[in-house]
Design a protein around this motif. Structure first.
Motif, PDB file in Angstrom:
ATOM      1  N   LYS A 192       0.872  -1.191   0.000  1.00 22.36           N
ATOM      2  CA  LYS A 192       0.000   0.000   0.000  1.00 22.36           C
ATOM      3  C   LYS A 192       0.903   1.232   0.000  1.00 22.36           C
ATOM      4  O   LYS A 192       1.900   1.282   0.725  1.00 22.36           O
ATOM      5  CB  LYS A 192      -0.861   0.045   1.266  1.00 22.36           C
ATOM      6  CG  LYS A 192      -1.736  -1.187   1.456  1.00 22.36           C
ATOM      7  CD  LYS A 192      -3.077  -0.984   0.778  1.00 22.36           C
ATOM      8  CE  LYS A 192      -3.989  -2.183   0.920  1.00 22.36           C
ATOM      9  NZ  LYS A 192      -3.416  -3.475   0.513  1.00 22.36           N
ATOM     10  N   HIS A 193       0.533   2.193  -0.782  1.00 24.29           N
ATOM     11  CA  HIS A 193       1.281   3.450  -0.777  1.00 24.29           C
ATOM     12  C   HIS A 193       0.327   4.572  -1.153  1.00 24.29           C
ATOM     13  O   HIS A 193      -0.278   4.552  -2.229  1.00 24.29           O
ATOM     14  CB  HIS A 193       2.456   3.390  -1.765  1.00 24.29           C
ATOM     15  CG  HIS A 193       3.252   4.665  -1.822  1.00 24.29           C
ATOM     16  ND1 HIS A 193       2.948   5.704  -2.681  1.00 24.29           N
ATOM     17  CD2 HIS A 193       4.331   5.063  -1.110  1.00 24.29           C
ATOM     18  CE1 HIS A 193       3.816   6.686  -2.480  1.00 24.29           C
ATOM     19  NE2 HIS A 193       4.679   6.320  -1.541  1.00 24.29           N
ATOM     20  N   GLU A 194       0.187   5.491  -0.247  1.00 19.74           N
ATOM     21  CA  GLU A 194      -0.713   6.624  -0.482  1.00 19.74           C
ATOM     22  C   GLU A 194       0.069   7.629  -1.310  1.00 19.74           C
ATOM     23  O   GLU A 194       1.112   8.112  -0.858  1.00 19.74           O
ATOM     24  CB  GLU A 194      -1.065   7.222   0.886  1.00 19.74           C
ATOM     25  CG  GLU A 194      -2.222   8.202   0.882  1.00 19.74           C
ATOM     26  CD  GLU A 194      -3.569   7.522   0.665  1.00 19.74           C
ATOM     27  OE1 GLU A 194      -4.399   8.136   0.001  1.00 19.74           O
ATOM     28  OE2 GLU A 194      -3.748   6.379   1.153  1.00 19.74           O
ATOM     29  N   CYS A 195      -0.405   7.941  -2.515  1.00 25.37           N
ATOM     30  CA  CYS A 195       0.454   8.845  -3.281  1.00 25.37           C
ATOM     31  C   CYS A 195       0.087  10.300  -3.062  1.00 25.37           C
ATOM     32  O   CYS A 195      -1.034  10.640  -2.720  1.00 25.37           O
ATOM     33  CB  CYS A 195       0.522   8.468  -4.743  1.00 25.37           C
ATOM     34  SG  CYS A 195      -0.984   8.740  -5.644  1.00 25.37           S
ATOM     35  N   GLU A 196       1.125  11.089  -3.272  1.00 25.19           N
ATOM     36  CA  GLU A 196       1.017  12.530  -3.101  1.00 25.19           C
ATOM     37  C   GLU A 196       0.744  13.111  -4.492  1.00 25.19           C
ATOM     38  O   GLU A 196       1.205  12.548  -5.487  1.00 25.19           O
ATOM     39  CB  GLU A 196       2.390  13.009  -2.617  1.00 25.19           C
ATOM     40  CG  GLU A 196       2.432  14.343  -1.951  1.00 25.19           C
ATOM     41  CD  GLU A 196       3.898  14.726  -1.674  1.00 25.19           C
ATOM     42  OE1 GLU A 196       4.212  15.899  -1.863  1.00 25.19           O
ATOM     43  OE2 GLU A 196       4.702  13.855  -1.302  1.00 25.19           O
ATOM     44  N   PHE A 197       0.045  14.225  -4.545  1.00 27.05           N
ATOM     45  CA  PHE A 197      -0.211  14.823  -5.856  1.00 27.05           C
ATOM     46  C   PHE A 197       0.722  16.008  -6.045  1.00 27.05           C
ATOM     47  O   PHE A 197       0.982  16.756  -5.103  1.00 27.05           O
ATOM     48  CB  PHE A 197      -1.686  15.205  -5.976  1.00 27.05           C
ATOM     49  CG  PHE A 197      -2.551  13.974  -6.020  1.00 27.05           C
ATOM     50  CD1 PHE A 197      -2.865  13.379  -7.229  1.00 27.05           C
ATOM     51  CD2 PHE A 197      -2.999  13.372  -4.847  1.00 27.05           C
ATOM     52  CE1 PHE A 197      -3.618  12.208  -7.272  1.00 27.05           C
ATOM     53  CE2 PHE A 197      -3.755  12.207  -4.876  1.00 27.05           C
ATOM     54  CZ  PHE A 197      -4.064  11.620  -6.089  1.00 27.05           C
ATOM     55  N   PHE A 198       1.240  16.123  -7.247  1.00 22.81           N
ATOM     56  CA  PHE A 198       2.240  17.161  -7.515  1.00 22.81           C
ATOM     57  C   PHE A 198       1.690  18.175  -8.500  1.00 22.81           C
ATOM     58  O   PHE A 198       0.739  17.908  -9.247  1.00 22.81           O
ATOM     59  CB  PHE A 198       3.521  16.524  -8.070  1.00 22.81           C
ATOM     60  CG  PHE A 198       4.113  15.516  -7.129  1.00 22.81           C
ATOM     61  CD1 PHE A 198       4.827  15.929  -6.009  1.00 22.81           C
ATOM     62  CD2 PHE A 198       3.921  14.153  -7.333  1.00 22.81           C
ATOM     63  CE1 PHE A 198       5.346  15.009  -5.119  1.00 22.81           C
ATOM     64  CE2 PHE A 198       4.440  13.229  -6.445  1.00 22.81           C
ATOM     65  CZ  PHE A 198       5.153  13.655  -5.334  1.00 22.81           C
ATOM     66  N   ASP A 199       2.391  19.288  -8.525  1.00 21.31           N
ATOM     67  CA  ASP A 199       2.045  20.350  -9.444  1.00 21.31           C
ATOM     68  C   ASP A 199       2.076  19.829 -10.886  1.00 21.31           C
ATOM     69  O   ASP A 199       2.896  18.986 -11.224  1.00 21.31           O
ATOM     70  CB  ASP A 199       3.094  21.451  -9.268  1.00 21.31           C
ATOM     71  CG  ASP A 199       2.625  22.725  -9.867  1.00 21.31           C
ATOM     72  OD1 ASP A 199       1.975  23.494  -9.149  1.00 21.31           O
ATOM     73  OD2 ASP A 199       2.880  22.939 -11.075  1.00 21.31           O
TER      74      ASP A 199
END
Ligand code: PRX
Length: 656
Positions: free
Chosen positions: A250-257
């Protein structure tokens, strides 16, 4: 830069081609692309690209479509997005976890199937491992792998955590790897013990071991075990299976510009130093997904798509990883060469996996033509419904052979023109709309504006030939050359003020269809791979026997262009050492750049043709290399030189 353009484009380059192939009514009836796309793009280009961007999953919508400060573009400003989320999580969340993402076929015949659900787990584990190693958003990671699933997994894991990947083709040498790692200041290299090629395990890790001696920024090397061959292991090295396998899936992804760097990919330019082409996220993903869906008419629920490009090139980035995965495509990925163990290997795989869409390069098509029809004819290719070509101009004979022998006269062919810099296909037929002509890439895709212009920037009009230029920014355009903003402006935007100069010559036929004529600068195209003449020259002159070198791309029936080097030896070196020296020089180039840059031929000469300002006239050398009469030589400092070169070559035995 303007000096690099030779005024050699000739309208006579092209015979008259009057064969047309209309799309079948059945294809038209089911095609993804419809003429409405062109109308929408024409009515409002930015709105059209916004509509395409809306097809992706954004965490936050953009507030501005385009910020265009020539030559610097930003797209979908203020938007937040994650590339891996769009390629993986979205499919799983929307119920497509069980769809096959990759059918992997190793060269020895081992196979592995990854569903979208599997890919999400593998990429999540790899992302967690990268984080444990200390890789963070904004870092650069070099990837030097064979064509195995871990290559795509590594790229997506980087994207997931916001680290830019820099994939280096496995055929490049340790020296080339050093230059690329140092330029990008990569912290980590992901490689493997080796990969299978031509029936043998080929080591990759030794090149990395050699490279990291000269790359101070590299803190760790992550090593995939592919072949199990004996591999030296040092203090920086970590086995992929030891660190990745024990991570959470499981890996919660971060959102980028939207403008966050997604990757750097090095390509050859007109100087010895490769250019780090920078691509960012939102615009690149928008356009690769859109073009993939329309040009290849992807029906993700039923198609099996196979793009034969290696992940080390832009085609592998845009049309093996990002475009197809965003579209939820089922793909074939093959590790090895097309002739192992038999020349029917590709066709056997098409039959085995019921491939419906095949995307490959003219050089392979010509190789198949040489091998003979018995190989394709030994397999059932009736699953194919669409064929694509990329990387170099496709000659009408190869196009027709592709259509008849591989496509059974049933499949539309899309000849797709684009570049590392353009990120996505810009010129191509759209199946279901375009009436194709053998050898022509036909026209621009919706939302793209290209012109064929002459030296004075005038449009040449139908029937004319000139330079291909792009006059409006597009979402997947390169955002620059890594760390070299001036070089970016100079290389692409200075020849024709305010226009992107692609470096290609092109002709418009009487109906306005675009025919690509090849490079007009000092870049060669060998088997669809870009190699700079200057880069090979500087590799040659770094050998102690060579005083001076001039390299040209000469026409080659199989590879499009072949590398021919003219060298002047240093005083005291005898050239009748012939064969031995030739081999040594070719091997030296392979060591400096990689086997793909090995000259086909080395010709030892006493002089090189130069203008009064000292610039080598490669055009004249190309005449020699292609066994033609020498063209206009009036600007030579020494008008006799070509005669001397030809006489010298006739008396010496310098070919190998
Ligand atoms: O000369 C054109 C040729 O390949 C160059 C771009 O090379 P690269 O950045 O390595 O990308 C190759 C794969 C997209 C172009 O400047 N080229 C590419 N596709 C075609 C082509 N030439 C003619 N027809 C094509 N379809």
């Amino acid at each position: 830069m303007s000096n690099d353009i030779s005024p050699e484009i000739s309208i006579d380059n092209l015979g008259h081609e009057d064969r047309h192939f209309a799309p079948s009514p059945e294809f038209v009836a089911q095609a993804n692309a419809t003429p409405a796309l062109f109308e929408a793009a024409k009515a409002d280009r930015l709105k059209f690209w916004e509509d395409q961007a809306s097809q992706l999953a954004w965490d936050k919508k953009w507030s501005q479509v385009l910020d265009w400060q020539l030559p610097f573009a930003k797209w979908f400003i203020g938007g937040k997005i994650n590339a891996a989320y769009n390629c993986l999580d979205r499919h799983v969340l929307e119920g497509r976890a069980d769809r096959v993402a990759y059918y992997f076929e190793g060269e020895p015949g081992d196979t592995k199937v990854y569903t979208y659900g599997d890919m999400l787990k593998e990429v999540s584990k790899a992302a967690n491992a990268l984080t444990e190693i200390g890789i963070k958003s904004g870092d650069r990671v070099a990837i030097y792998l064979p064509m195995i699933p871990e290559a795509a997994i590594a790229m997506l894991a980087c994207a997931r955590i916001g680290a830019a990947h820099s994939v280096v083709f496995g055929g490049f040498s340790a020296d080339s790897l050093v230059a690329r790692i140092n330029d990008a200041q990569a912290k980590l290299v992901i490689t493997s013990d080796g990969g299978y090629r031509r029936g043998a395990a080929m080591a990759l890790k030794p090149a990395v071991d050699e490279a990291v001696k000269s790359t101070p920024t590299v803190e760790n090397v992550l090593v995939v075990k592919r072949t199990g061959q004996e591999t030296a292991f040092g203090a920086k090295d970590i086995w992929w299976h030891e660190i990745v396998d024990r991570q959470s899936d499981k890996h919660e992804c971060e959102f980028f510009d939207s403008e966050h760097p997604l990757f750097i990919l090095y390509t050859s330019g007109t100087t010895a130093k490769p250019k780090g082409i920078l691509h960012t996220t939102g615009g690149y993903l928008t356009q690769t997904a859109f073009s993939h869906k329309m040009v290849f008419d992807i029906k993700a629920e039923k198609d099996v798509y196979w793009c034969t490009a290696d992940i080390g090139w832009i085609t592998g980035h845009s049309y093996v990883v990002y475009g197809p995965m965003i579209n939820g495509t089922t793909q074939v990925m093959y590790e090895g060469t097309p002739d192992t163990p038999s020349k029917a290997r590709v066709f056997q795989l098409i039959e085995k996996y019921k491939v419906s869409i095949l995307y490959t390069a003219p050089t392979l098509i010509r190789t198949w033509m040489k091998w003979g029809v018995e190989f394709p004819n030994s397999c059932d290719l009736t699953s194919l419904r669409l064929l694509g070509s990329v990387g170099e101009p496709i000659n009408p004979e190869a196009w027709m052979w592709y259509r008849e022998v591989i496509g059974g006269n049933r499949c539309p062919i899309v000849d797709t023109w684009w570049q590392t810099e353009t990120g996505a296909i810009l010129i191509s037929p759209l199946p279901g709309i375009t009436h194709t002509k053998p050898g022509s890439a036909m026209g621009t895709l919706p939302g793209i504006v290209a012109k064929v212009i002459d030296d004075e920037e005038r449009e040449v009009g139908n029937g004319g030939a000139g330079y291909l230029a792009l006059t409006e920014p597009w979402p997947s355009m390169l955002r620059g050359i890594w760390g070299e903003p001036e070089r970016y402006a100079e290389t692409y935007w200075s020849r024709f003020a305010g226009k992107y100069f692609a470096g290609d010559g092109a002709k418009l036929d009487d109906e306005g269809a675009i025919w690509l004529l090849g490079r007009v600068d000092d870049v060669m195209n060998v088997s669809g791979h870009r190699i700079s003449t200057t880069e090979v020259e500087s590799a040659l002159v770094s050998h102690p026997a060579v005083a001076e070198a001039a390299v040209v791309g000469a026409k080659d029936e199989m590879t499009g262009q072949g590398i021919v080097a003219f060298v002047i030896l240093r005083g005291g070196i005898e050239h009748h050492e012939g064969e031995v020296l030739n081999k040594e020089l070719r091997d030296h180039v392979a060591k400096e750049i990689g086997p793909i840059a090995k000259p086909r031929q080395i010709l030892v000469v006493n002089e090189l043709p130069k203008t009064r300002s000292g610039k080598i006239m490669r055009r004249l050398l190309r005449d020699v290399a292609e066994n033609r009469e020498t063209g206009d030589a009036t600007t030579l400092a020494d008008p006799n030189i070509m005669k001397l070169i030809r006489e010298g070559l006739n008396s010496g035995k310098s070919e190998d």
